[in-house]
Enzyme design. Structure first.
Site, PDB file in Angstrom:
ATOM      1  N   GLN A  21       3.820  -5.465   2.427  1.00 48.53           N
ATOM      2  CA  GLN A  21       3.633  -6.415   3.626  1.00 48.53           C
ATOM      3  C   GLN A  21       3.236  -7.667   2.923  1.00 48.53           C
ATOM      4  O   GLN A  21       3.131  -7.857   1.522  1.00 48.53           O
ATOM      5  CB  GLN A  21       2.716  -6.019   4.345  1.00 48.53           C
ATOM      6  CG  GLN A  21       2.511  -4.447   5.049  1.00 48.53           C
ATOM      7  CD  GLN A  21       1.164  -4.543   5.202  1.00 48.53           C
ATOM      8  OE1 GLN A  21       0.959  -4.940   5.705  1.00 48.53           O
ATOM      9  NE2 GLN A  21       0.537  -2.848   4.995  1.00 48.53           N
ATOM     10  N   HIS A  38       7.878   5.452   5.554  1.00 48.19           N
ATOM     11  CA  HIS A  38       9.424   4.284   4.323  1.00 48.19           C
ATOM     12  C   HIS A  38       8.526   3.460   3.671  1.00 48.19           C
ATOM     13  O   HIS A  38       8.078   2.706   4.042  1.00 48.19           O
ATOM     14  CB  HIS A  38       9.612   4.026   6.016  1.00 48.19           C
ATOM     15  CG  HIS A  38      10.602   3.690   5.894  1.00 48.19           C
ATOM     16  ND1 HIS A  38      11.712   4.391   6.611  1.00 48.19           N
ATOM     17  CD2 HIS A  38      11.317   2.727   5.490  1.00 48.19           C
ATOM     18  CE1 HIS A  38      13.066   3.731   6.133  1.00 48.19           C
ATOM     19  NE2 HIS A  38      12.559   2.323   5.271  1.00 48.19           N
ATOM     20  N   HIS A  41       7.593   0.271   2.443  1.00 49.83           N
ATOM     21  CA  HIS A  41       8.072  -0.910   2.697  1.00 49.83           C
ATOM     22  C   HIS A  41       6.552  -0.960   2.285  1.00 49.83           C
ATOM     23  O   HIS A  41       5.856  -0.916   1.180  1.00 49.83           O
ATOM     24  CB  HIS A  41       7.769  -1.133   3.919  1.00 49.83           C
ATOM     25  CG  HIS A  41       6.582  -0.325   4.686  1.00 49.83           C
ATOM     26  ND1 HIS A  41       5.979   0.692   4.541  1.00 49.83           N
ATOM     27  CD2 HIS A  41       5.444  -0.661   4.975  1.00 49.83           C
ATOM     28  CE1 HIS A  41       4.889   1.030   5.265  1.00 49.83           C
ATOM     29  NE2 HIS A  41       4.190   0.014   5.035  1.00 49.83           N
ATOM     30  N   ASN A  93       0.746  -1.443   0.369  1.00 50.37           N
ATOM     31  CA  ASN A  93      -0.097   0.055  -0.427  1.00 50.37           C
ATOM     32  C   ASN A  93       0.821   1.205  -0.111  1.00 50.37           C
ATOM     33  O   ASN A  93       2.089   1.443   1.298  1.00 50.37           O
ATOM     34  CB  ASN A  93      -1.140   0.311   1.388  1.00 50.37           C
ATOM     35  CG  ASN A  93      -1.609  -0.802   1.677  1.00 50.37           C
ATOM     36  OD1 ASN A  93      -2.361  -1.799   0.304  1.00 50.37           O
ATOM     37  ND2 ASN A  93      -1.584  -1.438   2.714  1.00 50.37           N
TER      38      ASN A  93
END
Lengths: 60, 333
Positions: free
Chosen positions: B151, B147, B149, B136
């Site tokens: 998932q 930051h 990233h 997302n």
């Protein structure tokens, strides 16, 4: 459009170092390179941050 | 507390995870919990002064390997089960101000290899039936940490959208003897107007049936079921085409373009899924530089998406911003 293709026969080795955090969660550091096993820290520093004294290292 | 409650009306599970209300919400950059812990600085989630790519269990997971018993007792109509599963966070880079689109293609290639490794590891867990890799990106999507990233959720069941794709793929194979996505890919290539980018191993297209204006699907030319089926060349080509698409997104409106990126792979429950075809879907929420595509009454309540644009026109717009990817071999491959 990019239609270029080259045959690659060798990958840079991938390394995996797994530590355990103070609350029990795992954290895995991935590093890449012939001699890259990840940033080294003394065991005492790792314990300060709460991970287990032993860490597992794997070459993937 | 996390538990799974059955919705008998839709025939699907809902995850209840009340502890997630407490999670960190858009902290200032100086207190980003996903940055490395700098000497003398505040301790972040990552107890190292730098890293390349890091994966760890989410502090605020929707599913966990050792869930507590459900808060309520289920009934025959309302079954409830522990929220067992795995929720991992993948940090793409130690650079707080970067994004996947801004990272060099060599870093995206490393990430492809990490994703592949995580899929291979998580599919071994006997309580995991599906490994879902996603990102997302952007406040418009609702991210709580900026930051860079992504998932990984490892579910104890096959999630509804994947189950629908599997059924459609199986029905198509039964009717034609062919793979549905191989046929979709052939038709997109025959038409050509919706193709955004292409390389030796992958095609990126705003599909004929796109629900979002700039929805892109990346499909492998070869009939693969998962990341683990890819060759060394295909891993590189996947990194290249991801870079092409998301860099074009950023150039389109000259902003760091928000999106949801989702990998649709075969389930990991041990059953055969030769009829399925791995692909990646991007759902950007923007319909213009400043206007969001909301999931309103028709989309949320009835399941009918209304796309205010023509995929053929949006693909031409996006294609105009695609540039070739140049590899820097000094950074490795």
């Amino acid at each position: 459009m990019d239609t270029e293709s080259t045959e690659w026969t060798r990958e840079i080795p991938m390394h995996r170092r797994r530590i355990t955090l103070a609350d029990g969660r795992y954290m895995i550091f991935y590093t890449f390179g012939d001699d890259a096993a990840g940033p080294d820290r003394p065991a005492s520093e790792r314990r300060e941050h709460g991970d287990a004294p032993g860490t597992e290292e794997h070459h993937v | 507390m996390s538990e799974l409650r059955w919705n008998p009306l839709l025939g699907e599970w809902v995850a209840t995870a009340t502890h997630r209300q407490e999670r960190t919400f858009l902290p200032p950059a100086d207190y980003c919990p996903l940055c490395p812990t700098k000497p003398g600085g505040f301790p972040t989630e990552v107890p190292e002064s730098t890293y390349d790519i890091v994966v760890f269990l989410n502090r605020f997971p929707s599913l966990r390997p050792d869930p507590a018993p459900p808060a309520v007792e289920g009934t025959e109509l309302f079954p409830v089960r522990p929220g067992i599963g795995v929720c991992e966070v993948v940090l793409y880079t130690p650079n707080h101000d970067s994004s996947l689109a801004r990272e060099p293609v060599e870093q995206i290639h490393k990430l492809v290899r990490v994703w592949t490794d995580r899929f291979r590891e998580l599919e071994k867990l006997d309580y995991v039936d599906y490994v879902f890799i996603f990102e997302n990106k952007g406040e418009a999507i609702g991210v709580t940490l900026s930051h860079p990233h992504g998932q990984i959720y490892a579910y104890p069941f096959i999630p509804p959208h994947i189950a629908t794709e599997l059924k459609q793929s199986l029905d198509h194979q039964a009717a034609t003897g062919r793979c549905l996505i191989c046929d979709i890919l052939a038709e997109e290539r025959r038409d050509g107007r919706r193709i955004v980018a292409e390389n030796e191993s992958f095609v990126a297209t705003i599909p004929f049936y796109a629900r979002y204006p700039y929805e892109v699907h990346i499909m492998p030319a070869r009939h693969l079921q998962a990341l683990t089926d890819m060759s060394v060349n295909e891993q590189r080509d996947l990194a290249s085409i991801i870079k092409m698409v998301i860099a074009a997104y950023d150039r389109l409106f000259d902003i760091s373009f928000p999106y949801m990126m989702m990998m649709h792979q075969r389930p990991t429950d041990g059953a055969p899924y030769d009829h399925y075809h791995f692909h990646i879907e991007f759902y950007p929420p923007l319909r213009t530089k400043t206007k969001l595509k909301y999931l309103a009454g028709s989309e949320s309540g009835a399941g009918l998406f209304i796309n205010d644009t023509l995929p053929e026109e949006k693909a031409a717009e996006l294609r105009a911003h695609v540039t070739p990817v140049v590899w820097d071999e000094r950074r490795g491959r």
